[in-house]
Scaffold this motif. Structure first.
Motif, PDB file in Angstrom:
ATOM      1  N   THR A   1      -3.518   9.626  11.681  1.00 13.70           N
ATOM      2  CA  THR A   1      -4.072  10.523  10.659  1.00 13.70           C
ATOM      3  C   THR A   1      -3.668  10.101   9.247  1.00 13.70           C
ATOM      4  N   LYS A   2      -2.402   9.742   9.066  1.00 16.36           N
ATOM      5  CA  LYS A   2      -1.904   9.441   7.718  1.00 16.36           C
ATOM      6  C   LYS A   2      -2.592   8.236   7.091  1.00 16.36           C
ATOM      7  N   SER A   3      -2.678   7.126   7.832  1.00 17.03           N
ATOM      8  CA  SER A   3      -3.318   5.927   7.286  1.00 17.03           C
ATOM      9  C   SER A   3      -4.809   6.155   7.077  1.00 17.03           C
ATOM     10  N   THR A   4      -5.425   6.975   7.930  1.00 17.02           N
ATOM     11  CA  THR A   4      -6.851   7.261   7.783  1.00 17.02           C
ATOM     12  C   THR A   4      -7.119   8.065   6.521  1.00 17.02           C
ATOM     13  N   ILE A   5      -6.246   9.005   6.200  1.00 17.72           N
ATOM     14  CA  ILE A   5      -6.416   9.803   4.980  1.00 17.72           C
ATOM     15  C   ILE A   5      -6.301   8.920   3.739  1.00 17.72           C
ATOM     16  N   ILE A   6      -5.411   7.935   3.767  1.00 13.09           N
ATOM     17  CA  ILE A   6      -5.299   6.998   2.639  1.00 13.09           C
ATOM     18  C   ILE A   6      -6.614   6.252   2.446  1.00 13.09           C
ATOM     19  N   LYS A   7      -7.224   5.826   3.548  1.00 10.84           N
ATOM     20  CA  LYS A   7      -8.518   5.126   3.473  1.00 10.84           C
ATOM     21  C   LYS A   7      -9.621   6.051   2.977  1.00 10.84           C
ATOM     22  N   ILE A   8      -9.587   7.316   3.420  1.00  8.58           N
ATOM     23  CA  ILE A   8     -10.569   8.287   2.936  1.00  8.58           C
ATOM     24  C   ILE A   8     -10.460   8.427   1.424  1.00  8.58           C
ATOM     25  N   PHE A   9      -9.221   8.540   0.949  1.00  5.05           N
ATOM     26  CA  PHE A   9      -9.021   8.702  -0.495  1.00  5.05           C
ATOM     27  C   PHE A   9      -9.543   7.485  -1.249  1.00  5.05           C
ATOM     28  N   PHE A  10      -9.256   6.289  -0.742  1.00  2.00           N
ATOM     29  CA  PHE A  10      -9.730   5.065  -1.395  1.00  2.00           C
ATOM     30  C   PHE A  10     -11.253   5.072  -1.492  1.00  2.00           C
ATOM     31  N   VAL A  11     -11.924   5.362  -0.390  1.00  2.79           N
ATOM     32  CA  VAL A  11     -13.391   5.318  -0.349  1.00  2.79           C
ATOM     33  C   VAL A  11     -13.997   6.395  -1.239  1.00  2.79           C
TER      34      VAL A  11
ATOM     35  N   ILE B   1     -16.547   2.851   7.572  1.00  3.50           N
ATOM     36  CA  ILE B   1     -17.003   2.987   6.181  1.00  3.50           C
ATOM     37  C   ILE B   1     -16.065   2.241   5.239  1.00  3.50           C
ATOM     38  N   PHE B   2     -14.769   2.369   5.488  1.00  2.04           N
ATOM     39  CA  PHE B   2     -13.780   1.677   4.647  1.00  2.04           C
ATOM     40  C   PHE B   2     -13.955   0.167   4.727  1.00  2.04           C
ATOM     41  N   VAL B   3     -14.083  -0.366   5.930  1.00  2.39           N
ATOM     42  CA  VAL B   3     -14.259  -1.818   6.102  1.00  2.39           C
ATOM     43  C   VAL B   3     -15.559  -2.280   5.450  1.00  2.39           C
ATOM     44  N   ALA B   4     -16.612  -1.464   5.545  1.00  2.00           N
ATOM     45  CA  ALA B   4     -17.885  -1.817   4.913  1.00  2.00           C
ATOM     46  C   ALA B   4     -17.717  -1.931   3.397  1.00  2.00           C
ATOM     47  N   LEU B   5     -16.957  -0.985   2.796  1.00  2.59           N
ATOM     48  CA  LEU B   5     -16.700  -1.052   1.354  1.00  2.59           C
ATOM     49  C   LEU B   5     -15.875  -2.282   1.006  1.00  2.59           C
ATOM     50  N   ILE B   6     -14.869  -2.591   1.819  1.00  2.00           N
ATOM     51  CA  ILE B   6     -14.033  -3.771   1.575  1.00  2.00           C
ATOM     52  C   ILE B   6     -14.872  -5.060   1.668  1.00  2.00           C
ATOM     53  N   LEU B   7     -15.766  -5.116   2.651  1.00  2.00           N
ATOM     54  CA  LEU B   7     -16.643  -6.286   2.790  1.00  2.00           C
ATOM     55  C   LEU B   7     -17.562  -6.419   1.582  1.00  2.00           C
TER      56      LEU B   7
ATOM     57  N   ARG C   1     -11.972   9.319  12.908  1.00  2.00           N
ATOM     58  CA  ARG C   1     -11.124   8.243  12.379  1.00  2.00           C
ATOM     59  C   ARG C   1     -11.835   6.903  12.447  1.00  2.00           C
ATOM     60  N   SER C   2     -12.523   6.653  13.547  1.00  2.00           N
ATOM     61  CA  SER C   2     -13.250   5.392  13.704  1.00  2.00           C
ATOM     62  C   SER C   2     -14.352   5.273  12.662  1.00  2.00           C
ATOM     63  N   LEU C   3     -15.060   6.373  12.378  1.00  2.00           N
ATOM     64  CA  LEU C   3     -16.128   6.360  11.372  1.00  2.00           C
ATOM     65  C   LEU C   3     -15.559   6.084   9.978  1.00  2.00           C
ATOM     66  N   VAL C   4     -14.416   6.700   9.687  1.00  2.00           N
ATOM     67  CA  VAL C   4     -13.773   6.467   8.389  1.00  2.00           C
ATOM     68  C   VAL C   4     -13.414   4.993   8.228  1.00  2.00           C
ATOM     69  N   VAL C   5     -12.846   4.404   9.278  1.00  2.00           N
ATOM     70  CA  VAL C   5     -12.451   2.990   9.233  1.00  2.00           C
ATOM     71  C   VAL C   5     -13.677   2.098   9.061  1.00  2.00           C
TER      72      VAL C   5
END
Length: 411
Positions: free
Chosen positions: A353-363, A14-20, A8-12
């Protein structure tokens, strides 16, 4: 630290890196844009104020109904009449600049699709946050968003894609809820898997590359923890007729724990592959001109003709295309999401888990569009909606007591 927490931490990260990255590109666009009118800035301020006021009015109506001790079912009817009315009115306002280009039937379909999206979005937010106020905020924030009109077909592709993807996310949430109930002996998880398989196949047909779902399935195996298991059961008639050695083997097989999540993934894969393959054959045998439907469906799943040298240029180009539709709105969303993510780390909030899956889908969806050179403008609405969804879900996590798992913002 467990594998699920690390994942979950790795997903977040990667997601933050894409947002930046998207935020950086947005800043460049803002600096290079000298045509940002005062009227446009005023409209954006009005957008924020209108959203807040409409939510406050909803809170007032809900509180008034509660004080008058109106029955819950009747209260829900009144509240849904209000939010439906607001969504319809705001949907018309969001497309007012293009009303001269569309007829009444097109406008009616547009309003209906936006209303469906708003309702599904409300359910997705409520499933995570358990806050009626936050879910209504998400509805209104989505419905007030100005329409980006390119062509009629592009408009409907955006809306249909958004409905299918949000519906898929909602069914995934319900499936996670079901699998977290250990020891429950029912087949509801199989029914949800069947529904999700159909939705996944539709999203693939409409252009979401199948590898997006493959990535989500594989990563979910590492993200989830303490989900329910099941066992293989052999009929007593079979056990009674076999010899002792075979009987002992069957008993050992019955004691093996099988992850229900793994069963769900296999079932979803079989259903989606079957529907997508059948759709491909139907299109081929009916001799449909692919050039006419190429913008609407995408059954090309070839992963061998990929030019990775084009990935970075495509990523930058797609990012600029998306951001150019509303630069100020996106920079605000990026700043807020990064702020909440940093605050979550400071307050030691746990990534669910739920919010992390949303971020996975976005990325994964965002990256796949650049890899496979898909038209990103067909996903402008879903990307914007996902940003709103992630911002609100992240906000709800701030009000979560991580020790007691008690929601502090329940309304």
């Amino acid at each position: 630290m467990s594998i699920s927490k690390i994942s979950r931490s790795l997903v977040v990260i990667i997601f933050v890196a894409l947002i930046l990255f998207m935020g950086y590109e947005d800043v460049l666009l803002l600096l290079n844009n000298s045509n940002n009118s005062t009227t446009a800035n005023i409209l954006k301020v009005v957008y924020v104020i209108a959203t807040v006021l409409l939510v406050l009015l909803y809170v007032y109506i809900k509180d008034k109904l509660y004080r008058k001790k109106v029955k819950r079912n009747i209260s829900l009817v009144y509240r849904y009449i209000y939010i439906s009315f607001i969504v319809i009115i705001m949907s018309v306002i969001s497309i007012y600049r293009y009303l001269y280009l569309i007829n009444n039937i097109t406008l009616g379909i547009y309003i209906l699709l936006k209303l469906i999206i708003a309702i599904v979005l409300k359910k997705v937010i409520f499933n995570v946050s358990k806050s009626d106020i936050l879910s209504v905020l998400g509805m209104f924030a989505f419905s007030i968003l100005p329409c980006v009109y390119i062509t009629k077909i592009n408009l409907f592709i955006n809306l249909i894609n958004t409905i299918m993807i949000l519906s898929s996310i909602f069914v995934i949430q319900k499936l996670i809820d079901e699998l977290k109930q250990r020891g429950i002996k029912n087949k509801k998880y199989l029914i949800l898997s069947l529904i999700l398989g159909v939705l996944v196949s539709i999203t693939i047909i409409l252009g979401v590359h199948f590898l997006v779902w493959v990535a989500i399935a594989l990563i979910s195996l590492f993200l989830t923890a303490n989900l329910d298991n099941t066992h293989i059961g052999f009929p007593k008639k079979i056990i009674s007729i076999v010899n002792k050695k075979t009987k002992d083997t069957l008993y050992k097989v019955e004691r093996v724990n099988i992850s229900k999540l793994f069963i769900c993934i296999i079932l979803i894969a079989i259903i989606s592959c079957g529907i997508v393959t059948a759709s491909s054959y139907i299109i081929r045998f009916t001799h449909v001109d692919n050039s006419k439907i190429g913008d609407f469906i995408n059954l090309n799943t070839n992963i061998f003709n990929i030019d990775f040298n084009k990935f970075i240029p495509n990523l930058i180009s797609n990012t600029n295309n998306i951001l150019s539709t509303s630069k100020t709105f996106y920079i605000f969303m990026f700043l807020y999401i990064v702020f909440i993510e940093v605050l979550s780390v400071i307050l030691h909030r746990r990534y669910d888990t739920k919010s992390t899956i949303i971020k996975i889908f976005f990325v994964t969806l965002y990256i796949s569009i650049s890899i496979f050179e898909i038209n990103i403008l067909n996903y402008q609405v879903i990307f914007t909606t996902l940003l709103i969804l992630i911002a609100i879900v992240n906000t709800s996590n701030i009000y979560l007591n991580r020790e007691e798992r008690i929601k502090m913002l329940v309304a």
